[in-house]
Write a protein that holds these residues in place. Structure first.
Motif, mmCIF file in Angstrom:
data_model
loop_
_atom_site.group_PDB
_atom_site.id
_atom_site.type_symbol
_atom_site.label_atom_id
_atom_site.label_comp_id
_atom_site.label_asym_id
_atom_site.label_seq_id
_atom_site.Cartn_x
_atom_site.Cartn_y
_atom_site.Cartn_z
ATOM 1 N N GLN A 1 -35.019 55.110 17.648
ATOM 2 C CA GLN A 1 -34.994 54.410 18.924
ATOM 3 C C GLN A 1 -36.401 54.090 19.381
ATOM 4 O O GLN A 1 -37.352 54.777 19.011
ATOM 5 C CB GLN A 1 -34.332 55.261 19.990
ATOM 6 C CG GLN A 1 -32.857 55.638 19.872
ATOM 7 C CD GLN A 1 -32.073 55.141 18.688
ATOM 8 O OE1 GLN A 1 -32.402 54.148 18.100
ATOM 9 N NE2 GLN A 1 -31.038 55.844 18.298
ATOM 10 N N VAL A 2 -36.501 53.058 20.186
ATOM 11 C CA VAL A 2 -37.772 52.636 20.751
ATOM 12 C C VAL A 2 -37.870 53.128 22.188
ATOM 13 O O VAL A 2 -36.916 53.007 22.961
ATOM 14 C CB VAL A 2 -37.900 51.106 20.712
ATOM 15 C CG1 VAL A 2 -39.174 50.659 21.417
ATOM 16 C CG2 VAL A 2 -37.882 50.598 19.279
ATOM 17 N N GLN A 3 -39.004 53.707 22.508
ATOM 18 C CA GLN A 3 -39.267 54.119 23.885
ATOM 19 C C GLN A 3 -40.401 53.269 24.456
ATOM 20 O O GLN A 3 -41.416 53.042 23.791
ATOM 21 C CB GLN A 3 -39.671 55.585 23.962
ATOM 22 C CG GLN A 3 -38.561 56.573 23.615
ATOM 23 C CD GLN A 3 -38.422 56.762 22.114
ATOM 24 O OE1 GLN A 3 -39.414 56.841 21.393
ATOM 25 N NE2 GLN A 3 -37.191 56.836 21.638
ATOM 26 N N SER A 25 -43.241 53.281 21.590
ATOM 27 C CA SER A 25 -43.307 54.325 20.572
ATOM 28 C C SER A 25 -41.919 54.509 19.977
ATOM 29 O O SER A 25 -40.944 53.909 20.417
ATOM 30 C CB SER A 25 -43.802 55.634 21.176
ATOM 31 O OG SER A 25 -42.913 56.094 22.178
ATOM 32 N N GLY A 26 -41.873 55.341 18.948
ATOM 33 C CA GLY A 26 -40.597 55.574 18.283
ATOM 34 C C GLY A 26 -40.430 54.651 17.092
ATOM 35 O O GLY A 26 -41.385 54.328 16.401
ATOM 36 N N ARG A 27 -39.210 54.203 16.868
ATOM 37 C CA ARG A 27 -38.913 53.371 15.710
ATOM 38 C C ARG A 27 -39.263 51.918 16.009
ATOM 39 O O ARG A 27 -38.393 51.043 16.046
ATOM 40 C CB ARG A 27 -37.455 53.516 15.323
ATOM 41 C CG ARG A 27 -37.070 54.951 14.939
ATOM 42 C CD ARG A 27 -35.583 55.087 14.685
ATOM 43 N NE ARG A 27 -35.130 54.301 13.541
ATOM 44 C CZ ARG A 27 -35.137 54.757 12.295
ATOM 45 N NH1 ARG A 27 -35.573 55.969 12.035
ATOM 46 N NH2 ARG A 27 -34.696 54.005 11.304
ATOM 47 N N VAL A 28 -40.569 51.676 16.194
ATOM 48 C CA VAL A 28 -41.038 50.324 16.478
ATOM 49 C C VAL A 28 -41.237 49.587 15.168
ATOM 50 O O VAL A 28 -42.083 49.962 14.369
ATOM 51 C CB VAL A 28 -42.356 50.356 17.265
ATOM 52 C CG1 VAL A 28 -42.827 48.924 17.537
ATOM 53 C CG2 VAL A 28 -42.193 51.116 18.568
ATOM 54 N N SER A 29 -40.450 48.555 14.960
ATOM 55 C CA SER A 29 -40.589 47.768 13.741
ATOM 56 C C SER A 29 -41.171 46.412 14.124
ATOM 57 O O SER A 29 -42.023 46.330 14.994
ATOM 58 C CB SER A 29 -39.245 47.648 13.028
ATOM 59 O OG SER A 29 -38.266 47.146 13.911
ATOM 60 N N ASN A 106 -35.457 46.031 24.069
ATOM 61 C CA ASN A 106 -35.640 47.339 24.677
ATOM 62 C C ASN A 106 -36.304 47.198 26.044
ATOM 63 O O ASN A 106 -37.107 46.284 26.261
ATOM 64 C CB ASN A 106 -36.504 48.224 23.770
ATOM 65 C CG ASN A 106 -35.846 48.506 22.439
ATOM 66 O OD1 ASN A 106 -35.082 49.443 22.283
ATOM 67 N ND2 ASN A 106 -36.131 47.672 21.451
#
Length: 117
Positions: A1-3, A25-29, A106
């Motif tokens: 997940q993206v925060q 941050s997190g699963r930033v693609s 997001n």
């Protein structure tokens, strides 16, 4: 997940300035755009400013903030800032950071900006 975490809101007098920051941050693609929206009491959420994350890094602004707000992004840090100058009472709202990428859209939790004397 993206925060997405925003910071920098607060109370300011008319004509003053504030700088909002947002860190992803997190699963930033793959990111397509990052930007800011706002929602005033009793109104719908509206676009404020955005910056393209690839190519020419085009920026876009709502007419209401052109010439007063400046958006900037940092690809390496996955951050986006919004410099707000000459603030007016009608800028009072909760400001939300937005990230649109390959994984979808997001939103941050929002930060309150109040312009009042």
């Amino acid at each position: 997940q993206v925060q997405l975490v925003e910071s920098g809101g607060g109370l300011v007098q008319p004509g003053g300035s504030l700088r909002l920051s947002c860190a992803a941050s997190g699963r930033v693609s793959s990111i397509y755009t990052m930007g800011w929206y706002r929602q005033a009491p009793g109104k719908e959420r509206e676009f404020v400013a955005g910056v393209a994350w690839i190519g020419s890094r085009t920026t876009n602004y709502a007419d209401a903030v052109k010439g007063r707000f400046t958006i900037s992004g940092d690809n390496a840090k996955n951050t986006v800032d919004l410099q707000m100058n000459d603030l007016k009472s009608e800028d009072t709202a909760v400001y939300y950071c937005n990230l649109y990428g390959i994984g979808g859209t997001n939103w941050g939790q929002g930060t309150q900006v109040t312009v009042s004397s």
